[in-house]
Design a protein around this motif. Structure first.
Motif, short mmCIF file in Angstrom:
data_model
loop_
_atom_site.label_atom_id
_atom_site.label_comp_id
_atom_site.label_asym_id
_atom_site.label_seq_id
_atom_site.Cartn_x
_atom_site.Cartn_y
_atom_site.Cartn_z
N THR A 91 88.60 101.16 -40.83
CA THR A 91 88.40 101.33 -42.19
C THR A 91 89.80 101.09 -42.98
N ASP A 93 91.57 103.14 -44.06
CA ASP A 93 92.69 104.16 -43.71
C ASP A 93 93.21 103.95 -42.64
N THR A 117 88.39 94.02 -41.35
CA THR A 117 87.84 95.32 -41.78
C THR A 117 88.24 96.04 -42.69
N SER A 119 91.28 97.17 -42.64
CA SER A 119 92.41 98.10 -42.23
C SER A 119 93.70 97.13 -42.33
#
Length: 190
Positions: A91, A93, A117, A119
């Motif tokens: 993600t 994060d 993604t 990321s």
């Protein structure tokens, strides 16, 4: 310092870096290795995990749930597939750092998988053998999130240099050029 590091692949490099991070204050190291239950390789992976204080998990999904920083330390021929297997669970994060010794073009292919993604991808060129240096092995970082990774890992005593110029693949190219020069000097001395 409270920090969790995740490893895709848990061979010699991953386990050595994990052990060093843990000794430097990393709260927890977590690893996923597809060979964990292999009759030949599994016992060594389990032994390395126990020796480094690393928790082994059963899937890429579980690894991504446990850690926001994921370091790929698989064999070079598995680097792209490892990114593909991990990508569905990444993600915004996450930071995904590829430490594998692969070509600049393969680093770019891995980056494309990870970038899709949301990321952040960091190309890492490990500039010397891991074994004598542990987690303090010199590393060259490339990509837009390189400075972020350096900021995250520097408190653990890692030797990280951010490559200011060039896109993804530049750090791998620098490592390749350096290897050619060093090998040439060694041959010249023989």
């Amino acid at each position: 310092m409270l920090f969790r590091s995740g490893f895709v692949g848990f061979g010699e490099a991953g386990s050595t870096i994990a052990a060093g991070l843990r000794s430097a204050g990393c709260e927890r190291a977590v690893a996923y290795d597809i060979n964990r239950h292999d009759q030949a390789r599994g016992p060594l992976i389990e032994q390395r995990a126990a020796g480094s204080g690393t928790t082994l998990v059963e899937s890429s999904a579980e690894l991504a749930r446990e850690c926001s920083l994921i370091l790929s330390t698989v064999t070079s021929n598995a680097a792209l597939e490892a990114a593909r297997q991990t990508a569905p669970f990444l993600t915004a994060d996450h930071v995904y750092a590829d430490l594998n010794s692969v070509s600049p073009a393969l680093k770019q292919a891995i980056a494309a998988v990870v970038d899709g993604t949301g990321s952040r991808f960091v190309e890492v060129a490990v500039m010397a053998p891991v074994a004598p240096y542990g987690h303090r092995v010199p590393m060259l970082l490339g990509g837009p999130a390189a400075a972020e990774l350096a900021r995250i890992l520097a408190p653990f005593g890692m030797r990280l240099e951010v490559l200011a110029a060039g896109g993804i693949g530049a750090a791998a190219a620098v490592k390749m050029c350096r290897s050619i020069i060093v090998k040439g000097l060694e041959i010249g001395r023989a």
